[in-house]
Design a protein around this motif. Structure first.
Motif, PDB file in Angstrom:
ATOM      1  N   PRO A  99       0.806  -1.221   0.000  1.00 41.69           N
ATOM      2  CA  PRO A  99       0.000   0.000   0.000  1.00 41.69           C
ATOM      3  C   PRO A  99       0.846   1.281   0.000  1.00 41.69           C
ATOM      4  O   PRO A  99       0.484   2.263  -0.649  1.00 41.69           O
ATOM      5  N   SER A 100       1.971   1.274   0.677  1.00 39.70           N
ATOM      6  CA  SER A 100       2.839   2.453   0.724  1.00 39.70           C
ATOM      7  C   SER A 100       3.431   2.807  -0.630  1.00 39.70           C
ATOM      8  O   SER A 100       3.904   3.922  -0.837  1.00 39.70           O
ATOM      9  N   HIS A 101       3.387   1.862  -1.577  1.00 39.69           N
ATOM     10  CA  HIS A 101       3.964   2.066  -2.906  1.00 39.69           C
ATOM     11  C   HIS A 101       2.914   2.046  -4.019  1.00 39.69           C
ATOM     12  O   HIS A 101       3.261   2.070  -5.187  1.00 39.69           O
ATOM     13  N   GLN A 102       1.648   1.987  -3.638  1.00 44.97           N
ATOM     14  CA  GLN A 102       0.573   2.002  -4.621  1.00 44.97           C
ATOM     15  C   GLN A 102       0.324   3.431  -5.080  1.00 44.97           C
ATOM     16  O   GLN A 102       0.545   4.385  -4.333  1.00 44.97           O
ATOM     17  N   GLY A 103      -0.105   3.576  -6.320  1.00 44.36           N
ATOM     18  CA  GLY A 103      -0.448   4.879  -6.849  1.00 44.36           C
ATOM     19  C   GLY A 103       0.723   5.668  -7.412  1.00 44.36           C
ATOM     20  O   GLY A 103       0.567   6.832  -7.778  1.00 44.36           O
ATOM     21  N   VAL A 104       1.901   5.043  -7.494  1.00 43.06           N
ATOM     22  CA  VAL A 104       3.078   5.742  -8.027  1.00 43.06           C
ATOM     23  C   VAL A 104       3.604   5.081  -9.301  1.00 43.06           C
ATOM     24  O   VAL A 104       4.677   5.419  -9.774  1.00 43.06           O
ATOM     25  N   GLY A 105       2.845   4.116  -9.840  1.00 40.04           N
ATOM     26  CA  GLY A 105       3.230   3.486 -11.098  1.00 40.04           C
ATOM     27  C   GLY A 105       3.991   2.182 -10.972  1.00 40.04           C
ATOM     28  O   GLY A 105       4.345   1.577 -11.984  1.00 40.04           O
ATOM     29  N   GLY A 162       2.927  -0.790  -9.845  1.00 39.58           N
ATOM     30  CA  GLY A 162       2.120  -1.890 -10.367  1.00 39.58           C
ATOM     31  C   GLY A 162       2.139  -1.906 -11.879  1.00 39.58           C
ATOM     32  O   GLY A 162       2.240  -2.962 -12.502  1.00 39.58           O
ATOM     33  N   LYS A 163       2.056  -0.732 -12.495  1.00 41.74           N
ATOM     34  CA  LYS A 163       2.116  -0.633 -13.954  1.00 41.74           C
ATOM     35  C   LYS A 163       3.446  -1.147 -14.481  1.00 41.74           C
ATOM     36  O   LYS A 163       3.495  -1.835 -15.507  1.00 41.74           O
ATOM     37  N   GLN A 164       4.525  -0.829 -13.788  1.00 42.52           N
ATOM     38  CA  GLN A 164       5.844  -1.302 -14.211  1.00 42.52           C
ATOM     39  C   GLN A 164       5.937  -2.821 -14.123  1.00 42.52           C
ATOM     40  O   GLN A 164       6.520  -3.467 -14.995  1.00 42.52           O
ATOM     41  N   ILE A 165       5.367  -3.402 -13.077  1.00 43.33           N
ATOM     42  CA  ILE A 165       5.362  -4.864 -12.940  1.00 43.33           C
ATOM     43  C   ILE A 165       4.592  -5.476 -14.098  1.00 43.33           C
ATOM     44  O   ILE A 165       5.063  -6.425 -14.742  1.00 43.33           O
TER      45      ILE A 165
END
Length: 143
Positions: free
Chosen positions: A76-82, A84-87
């Motif tokens: 959650p601390s890393h969600q919303g910064v892209g 997931g899209k990179q993965i």
């Protein structure tokens, strides 16, 4: 945010991965089960920041016809910064030699995957161990 990427399962702490899926939240996935499913996956992707696992995903694939993206999770601390899209992008690139790339999404996340070119399948069907829970989560429909 400096992310270190790895496609190798060799250095994965399976209990850390278990905690990632619980926090994401993508359910309670047992460390031993994660080791099996990632071990049986053709492609894997792990994202670390400062040595800490912050994202992961995998692809079940047969090498030619079908690749299935699954278990894509980000803290959650890393969600919303892209992240997931990179993965997703990394896993799609690894899967490009397949005739079709498939995934199923948490209900409501479909617009994210549409940005990568995924379309709804009209004929997809599934059998889940816990059928009622899958219906309640919006993953299955009886109609």
């Amino acid at each position: 945010m400096t992310i270190v990427w790895s496609d190798s399962r060799a250095e994965v702490d399976w209990h850390e991965l278990e905690a990632l899926y619980r926090a994401a939240p993508l359910g309670n996935k047992n460390a031993d089960d994660l080791q099996v499913v990632f071990g049986n996956s053709m492609f894997c992707c792990f994202a670390r920041e400062g040595g800490r696992l912050v994202g992961a995903g995998r692809v079940l694939a047969d090498g030619r016809d079908c690749a299935y993206l699954c278990d894509i999770a980000v803290l959650p601390s890393h969600q919303g910064v892209g992240l997931g899209k990179q993965i997703i992008e990394r896993l799609i690139v690894q899967s490009q030699s397949h005739a079709k790339i498939i995934l199923y999404s948490v209900a409501g996340r479909e617009p994210l995957y549409a940005k990568f070119g995924f379309l709804r399948m009209k004929t997809a069907m599934a059998i889940f161990r816990n059928r009622q829970a899958a219906i309640e989560r919006g993953l299955l429909s009886e109609t």
